[in-house]
Design a protein around this motif. Structure first.
Motif, PDB file in Angstrom:
ATOM      1  N   ASN A  46       0.591  -1.167   0.045  1.00 22.53           N
ATOM      2  CA  ASN A  46       0.103   0.082   0.063  1.00 22.53           C
ATOM      3  C   ASN A  46       0.957   1.296  -0.080  1.00 22.53           C
ATOM      4  O   ASN A  46       2.165   1.461   0.118  1.00 22.53           O
ATOM      5  CB  ASN A  46      -0.966  -0.063   1.212  1.00 22.53           C
ATOM      6  CG  ASN A  46      -1.674  -1.167   1.304  1.00 22.53           C
ATOM      7  OD1 ASN A  46      -2.731  -1.447   0.656  1.00 22.53           O
ATOM      8  ND2 ASN A  46      -1.430  -2.165   2.243  1.00 22.53           N
ATOM      9  N   LYS A  61      -3.322   6.057   4.958  1.00 18.87           N
ATOM     10  CA  LYS A  61      -2.847   4.726   4.351  1.00 18.87           C
ATOM     11  C   LYS A  61      -4.064   4.545   3.186  1.00 18.87           C
ATOM     12  O   LYS A  61      -5.141   4.371   3.635  1.00 18.87           O
ATOM     13  CB  LYS A  61      -2.754   3.480   5.379  1.00 18.87           C
ATOM     14  CG  LYS A  61      -2.452   2.314   4.575  1.00 18.87           C
ATOM     15  CD  LYS A  61      -2.161   1.327   5.734  1.00 18.87           C
ATOM     16  CE  LYS A  61      -1.644  -0.030   4.945  1.00 18.87           C
ATOM     17  NZ  LYS A  61      -1.189  -1.182   5.815  1.00 18.87           N
ATOM     18  N   ASP A 236      -0.834 -11.144   9.213  1.00 16.41           N
ATOM     19  CA  ASP A 236       0.536 -10.678   8.604  1.00 16.41           C
ATOM     20  C   ASP A 236       1.658 -10.127   9.777  1.00 16.41           C
ATOM     21  O   ASP A 236       2.317  -9.184   9.540  1.00 16.41           O
ATOM     22  CB  ASP A 236       0.259  -9.475   7.632  1.00 16.41           C
ATOM     23  CG  ASP A 236       1.587  -9.513   6.573  1.00 16.41           C
ATOM     24  OD1 ASP A 236       2.366 -10.360   6.205  1.00 16.41           O
ATOM     25  OD2 ASP A 236       1.745  -8.536   5.825  1.00 16.41           O
ATOM     26  N   ASP A 253      -1.012  -2.800  10.368  1.00 14.90           N
ATOM     27  CA  ASP A 253      -1.034  -3.322   9.060  1.00 14.90           C
ATOM     28  C   ASP A 253      -1.807  -4.734   9.151  1.00 14.90           C
ATOM     29  O   ASP A 253      -1.349  -5.698   8.756  1.00 14.90           O
ATOM     30  CB  ASP A 253       0.109  -3.533   8.721  1.00 14.90           C
ATOM     31  CG  ASP A 253       0.367  -4.025   7.126  1.00 14.90           C
ATOM     32  OD1 ASP A 253      -0.773  -3.904   6.425  1.00 14.90           O
ATOM     33  OD2 ASP A 253       1.206  -4.362   6.660  1.00 14.90           O
ATOM     34  N   GLU A 255      -3.975  -5.933   7.353  1.00 17.92           N
ATOM     35  CA  GLU A 255      -5.092  -5.840   6.221  1.00 17.92           C
ATOM     36  C   GLU A 255      -5.421  -7.630   5.860  1.00 17.92           C
ATOM     37  O   GLU A 255      -6.243  -7.715   5.079  1.00 17.92           O
ATOM     38  CB  GLU A 255      -4.440  -5.391   5.136  1.00 17.92           C
ATOM     39  CG  GLU A 255      -3.141  -5.906   4.802  1.00 17.92           C
ATOM     40  CD  GLU A 255      -2.518  -4.857   3.624  1.00 17.92           C
ATOM     41  OE1 GLU A 255      -2.990  -4.462   2.724  1.00 17.92           O
ATOM     42  OE2 GLU A 255      -1.254  -4.952   3.733  1.00 17.92           O
TER      43      GLU A 255
END
Ligand code: ADP
Ligand code: SR1
Ligand code: MG
Ligand code: MG
Length: 417
Positions: A46, A61, A236, A253, A255
């Protein structure tokens, strides 16, 4: 289409977007002429902008409809921004001091505005490469994983609530597909995305692809990743998804968040610490042999699991019967409860070691290598570290049932070559 009005931003367009959001203008103060905008994204997917104004700052972001490190040839869902924000908020509820605060989410624009984790916060991976000790890392990571994994599992939730959440996060299908592809499939076959130090590791890669025992283990882990909806995962949780100072740890993060096996998050973190440990020999200099640092890393690996299991069991003890998994009426004696907990933790330990190994292997022979290894400038040293990581990961994957204690794993790592 929720993203019908999507527009990709860049350093020049970001201020215009913020101007259209009064709440965000208030955070920065002044007008766009007073703001500083800088794109700092160093992740694989990203774009991340830091905005600073006379009064305050934040991070914006945005997901673009492709995988950043590959380019437009690999399209990727914008919905990852929605799942990232949803998980960030859930993590904020369960472990507020360990995640950035979300200020704003724009679904059509696939963008999230969150707390700026200002310096001295740095990405943990960079701190590990520099040889910096983080005294609270194991404690904070154990706390984060124990709380987020326990409270989203059937140990805490009713099957009704859990199923609804599982159904919701099934929507993050493309991100799960990406993980299936790059962690559980491609490293074990000929695939265009794969990369390794060639020709040095050519025979190692060939051997990996011909190793039936490894393929059997990976099939089991892949099946569990796809089929087991045990808890809401970060998805992640490598050392590039953690920002640290000496007394702060923030997990960013998420996602790839979805309901999966708990060991996948634990394994991601521990596997990346193991990669950091093995890479230290490549960063040693005549002034700094990194031996003391390696001992701290080993201790952090051990402490993380140890503290995680203690904290997880405290949550469990304090919430017996609040979830539907083990009803108090059935598991009605302390002995029985201890038996159940022991069996649960031992399976989780095995999963953790398996996923740690899988995560390590993809970083050596698949797509998206880690800076821990990539930044070793001497090729011979780099290859030696990479081969050691691959060898240790293969050992862990195949022999993990022989380990019942994290200290045994740390000893084996220390003795590995
Ligand atoms: P990607 O999904 O592309 O991996 P990340 O969320 O990991 O993106 O962010 C990329 C980089 O942006 C991080 O490595 C970090 O340097 C910076 N960053 C992200 N979020 C923040 C934040 N809240 N505060 C400060 N820096 C951040
Ligand atoms: C295309 S693979 C990119 C990788 O970066 C992300 O952070 C995940 O780890 C993913 O596997
Ligand atoms: Mg990232
Ligand atoms: Mg990411």
């Amino acid at each position: 289409d929720i993203h019908a009005s999507f527009k990709p931003l860049d350093e020049t367009l970001v201020a215009g977007y913020v101007e259209s959001q009064p709440g965000l203008v208030t955070i920065l103060g002044g007008t766009s002429a007073d703001w500083n905008v800088k794109e700092v994204g160093d992740g694989n997917l990203n774009f991340v902008y830091i905005l600073t104004g006379p009064k305050g700052s934040f991070v914006l972001k945005q997901a673009l409809p492709y995988v950043r490190c590959v380019g437009e040839s690999w399209p990727m869902t914008l919905e990852r921004a929605y799942f990232e924000t949803t998980v960030l908020r859930e993590h904020g509820r369960l472990a507020s001091h360990l995640v950035p605060v979300v200020y704003h989410f724009d679904h059509p624009m696939a963008l999230t505005v969150m707390e700026y984790l200002a310096p001295p916060h740095i990405i943990l991976r960079k701190g590990l490469i520099a040889g910096t000790v983080y005294p609270l890392l194991a404690q904070h990571m154990a706390e984060f994983m124990a709380s987020t994994l326990f409270h989203t599992s059937l140990l805490a939730l009713s099957t009704m609530k859990h199923r609804k959440e599982v159904a919701h996060f099934c929507g993050n299908i493309e991100m799960c597909r990406l993980t299936e592809q790059v962690i559980f499939t491609e490293p074990y076959m000929d695939a265009a995305n794969n990369r390794w130090s060639s020709p040095h590791l050519d025979t190692d890669v060939q051997a990996l692809r011909e190793d039936s025992a490894i393929k059997l283990e990976i099939a089991g882990l892949k099946s569990k990743f796809c089929e087991r909806t045990q808890a809401l995962l970060h998805g992640d949780l490598h050392s590039g998804s953690i920002m640290v100072t000496q007394n702060s740890t923030k997990i960013i993060d998420p996602e790839f968040g979805f309901y999966g096996p708990m060991g996948f998050d634990l394994g991601a973190f521990l596997g990346n610490l193991i990669l950091a440990y093995i890479s230290q020999d490549g960063h040693a200099t005549s002034q700094d042999d990194r031996e003391g640092y390696k001992l701290w890393l080993l201790k952090t690996i051990g402490d993380t699991w140890q503290l995680f299991s203690e904290k997880f069991l405290v949550h469990w003890d304090q919430n017996w019967g609040s979830g539907d998994a083990y009803k108090k009426e059935v598991y009605n004696t302390k002995d029985l409860q201890l038996l159940v907990q022991k069996s649960f933790m031992s399976e989780l330990f095995q999963d953790t070691l398996g996923y740690a190994a899988a995560k390590m292997i993809r970083r050596i022979v698949g797509i998206a290598h880690v800076e821990d290894m990539e930044s070793i400038s001497d090729v011979e040293k780099k290859v030696t570290c990479e081969r050691r990581a691959l060898t240790f990961a293969k050992h862990l994957l195949k022999e993990r049932s022989k380990y019942s204690d994290i200290r045994q794993v740390c000893n084996a790592l220390q003795g590995s070559r």
